[in-house]
Design an enzyme around this catalytic site. Structure first.
Site, PDB file in Angstrom:
ATOM      1  N   LYS A  46      90.186  41.303  69.319  1.00 12.83           N
ATOM      2  CA  LYS A  46      89.888  39.876  69.221  1.00 12.83           C
ATOM      3  C   LYS A  46      90.437  39.229  67.945  1.00 12.83           C
ATOM      4  O   LYS A  46      90.632  38.019  67.903  1.00 12.83           O
ATOM      5  CB  LYS A  46      88.378  39.622  69.350  1.00 12.83           C
ATOM      6  CG  LYS A  46      87.550  39.902  68.106  1.00 12.83           C
ATOM      7  CD  LYS A  46      86.108  39.400  68.354  1.00 12.83           C
ATOM      8  CE  LYS A  46      85.235  39.444  67.129  1.00 12.83           C
ATOM      9  NZ  LYS A  46      84.808  40.792  66.728  1.00 12.83           N
ATOM     10  N   HIS A 183      77.929  47.331  62.940  1.00 12.60           N
ATOM     11  CA  HIS A 183      78.930  46.448  62.330  1.00 12.60           C
ATOM     12  C   HIS A 183      78.266  45.760  61.144  1.00 12.60           C
ATOM     13  O   HIS A 183      77.244  45.117  61.294  1.00 12.60           O
ATOM     14  CB  HIS A 183      79.436  45.419  63.347  1.00 12.60           C
ATOM     15  CG  HIS A 183      80.711  44.733  62.927  1.00 12.60           C
ATOM     16  ND1 HIS A 183      80.850  44.088  61.723  1.00 12.60           N
ATOM     17  CD2 HIS A 183      81.908  44.615  63.560  1.00 12.60           C
ATOM     18  CE1 HIS A 183      82.081  43.594  61.635  1.00 12.60           C
ATOM     19  NE2 HIS A 183      82.745  43.899  62.729  1.00 12.60           N
ATOM     20  N   GLU A 259      86.332  50.186  63.806  1.00  9.27           N
ATOM     21  CA  GLU A 259      86.908  49.087  64.586  1.00  9.27           C
ATOM     22  C   GLU A 259      87.471  47.989  63.679  1.00  9.27           C
ATOM     23  O   GLU A 259      87.044  46.842  63.748  1.00  9.27           O
ATOM     24  CB  GLU A 259      85.833  48.487  65.501  1.00  9.27           C
ATOM     25  CG  GLU A 259      85.215  49.481  66.463  1.00  9.27           C
ATOM     26  CD  GLU A 259      83.930  48.994  67.109  1.00  9.27           C
ATOM     27  OE1 GLU A 259      83.465  49.639  68.060  1.00  9.27           O
ATOM     28  OE2 GLU A 259      83.383  47.958  66.669  1.00  9.27           O
TER      29      GLU A 259
HETATM   30  C1  LIG Z   1      84.763  41.450  65.690  1.00  5.74           C
HETATM   31  C2  LIG Z   1      84.400  42.877  65.807  1.00  5.74           C
HETATM   32  C3  LIG Z   1      85.110  43.842  65.088  1.00  5.74           C
HETATM   33  C4  LIG Z   1      86.186  43.498  64.086  1.00  5.74           C
HETATM   34  O1  LIG Z   1      85.621  43.042  62.917  1.00  5.74           O
HETATM   35  P1  LIG Z   1      86.504  42.826  61.580  1.00  5.74           P
HETATM   36  O2  LIG Z   1      85.522  42.311  60.618  1.00  5.74           O
HETATM   37  O3  LIG Z   1      87.584  41.868  61.932  1.00  5.74           O
HETATM   38  O4  LIG Z   1      87.038  44.146  61.181  1.00  5.74           O
HETATM   39  C5  LIG Z   1      84.767  45.163  65.267  1.00  5.74           C
HETATM   40  N1  LIG Z   1      83.788  45.532  66.116  1.00  5.74           N
HETATM   41  C6  LIG Z   1      83.087  44.636  66.832  1.00  5.74           C
HETATM   42  C7  LIG Z   1      82.032  45.115  67.749  1.00  5.74           C
HETATM   43  C8  LIG Z   1      83.360  43.281  66.697  1.00  5.74           C
HETATM   44  O5  LIG Z   1      82.640  42.399  67.391  1.00  5.74           O
END
Ligand SMILES: *Cc1c(COP(=O)(O)O)cnc(C)c1O
Length: 383
Positions: A46, A183, A259
């Site tokens: 995304k 996260h 991620e």
């Molecule tokens: C948006 C998102 C990410 C990416 O986050 P960054 O801060 O851009 O590294 C990773 N995992 C999940 C579940 C997300 O929703």
């Protein structure tokens, strides 16, 4: 890529333009591998879903975090090219569907791929059991997002107190509970968030194991900060903390994935726009450019991000306002930018605009999103 090269491209292709340097993306991926040797990077699509970025990272060895069926299929395009016997193993190795809430039609469509998906409540778990019984599941934990630029903990993640029961419930429903995820919030410069989350995850996984659940996957999510400015602490420092906690807290056979979204692409793109109008309001120079917060600069609204604007023209700097091309009063790029006096058709540019930028551009007011160019400039050419 340097500003001169950007100027040449803008003259050739016109504006508004976003230029993505894949040499920088490869360099970011290599740096991530070097700093986190035990962690497989699942690029969060995304952040920037340009198919060319997916291909570059796939070739470099990355896996992918997707959050919708179209994102899944975008990545799957690449997996489809592999020999049949490698494909299934590759789905889990290559894709995690990390949006904890999924429409049932998406689950139905995904089930044939035996996907790995996340969840954070019992309703979702029952839905997965019903519509995608062949999925593997990973539990999303709610963790501290203190000080992160984009906060996620009010929308996602189960409480630590209910986590083990949810993992056991997954097994009772006949699903394979693979592990846990979290996260820490996006652009996380408070590294204690990671330390606390790793400790929380380790406690949950240890208790789940003691209740008969083999916990194979730890997913440490995104949040890895992009170097937007000098105050962002270096990734080396974060790596030292995370790697030490991983060694201390988790059995050797736990597979660790992350991620990163922003970290891979933010500094890989520049955007360039033309001055299309000029006025003076309350004595302050105001410039109107052919891009907007509904387009490449959407991160100003959605990502709480600032993109300092620069000019190619030399001259004494003056505080000015920069507005987007749309007819909406919200469409303000900056009310206090320092630029020399600009003329119509002059170019202005922004750096570090590769994440959550063109990815969330719209067609508002009938203006199409900026054209995106993909280039490969030797890493040495950039700082
Ligand atoms: C948006 C998102 C990410 C990416 O986050 P960054 O801060 O851009 O590294 C990773 N995992 C999940 C579940 C997300 O929703």
């Amino acid at each position: 890529m340097n500003p001169r090269q950007l100027q040449t491209l803008a003259r050739k292709h016109g504006t508004p333009l976003v230029v993505i340097d894949h040499a920088v993306i490869r360099r970011n991926y290599a740096a991530f591998r070097k700093h986190f040797p035990k962690v497989q990077a699942y690029y969060a699509v995304k952040a920037n879903a340009e198919p060319a970025i997916i291909r570059t990272l796939f070739q470099a060895g990355a896996s992918f975090d997707v959050a919708s069926l179209p994102e899944f299929m975008l990545v799957y395009e690449n997996i489809r090219k592999l020999p049949a016997r490698e494909r299934q193993q590759f789905i889990w190795d290559k894709i995690i569907y990390a949006n904890p809430t999924k429409p049932r039609q998406t689950l139905e469509a995904l089930n044939r791929y035996k996907p790995l998906v996340t969840f954070d409540n019992l309703t979702e778990l029952r839905k997965i059991r019903h519509y995608a019984p062949d999925a593997g599941v990973v539990l999303r934990l709610r963790v501290p997002n203190t000080g992160s630029v984009v906060e996620l903990s009010s929308k996602f993640g189960c409480e630590a107190s209910e986590a083990v029961d949810l993992l056991v419930a997954a097994a009772d429903l006949g699903l394979v509970a693979e592990g846990v995820s979290f996260h820490v919030g996006s652009q996380c410069c408070n590294f204690e968030n990671y330390v606390q989350s790793l400790n929380l995850a380790a406690a949950v996984m240890a208790e789940a194991r003691s209740r008969g659940q083999p916990m194979k996957i730890l997913d440490i999510g995104g949040g890895f900060p992009a170097p937007y400015h000098r105050d962002v602490p270096p990734i080396e420092l974060l790596a030292r903390k995370i790697n030490a906690e991983i060694d201390r807290l988790f059995p050797r056979d736990v597979e660790i994935i992350a991620e990163p979204g922003r970290y891979m692409v933010a500094n890989a793109a520049m955007s360039v726009a033309s001055v299309i109008g000029k006025a003076r309001r309350d004595g302050k120079p105001c410039y109107y450019i052919d891009d907007s917060v509904y387009h490449t600069f959407s991160g100003i609204i959605f990502d709480h991000c600032k993109y300092p604007l620069k000019a190619f023209r030399k001259g004494p700097q003056e505080i000015c306002a920069v507005f987007g091309q749309t007819c909406d009063g919200l469409d303000v790029l900056s009310l206090s930018e320092e630029l020399p006096e600009l003329e119509l058709d002059d170019l202005v540019y922004a750096e570090n605009i590769g994440a959550y930028s063109n990815a969330s551009a719209t067609w508002f007011n009938g203006f199409p999103p900026a054209r995106v160019l993909h280039v490969n400039v030797a890493p040495a050419a950039r700082r």
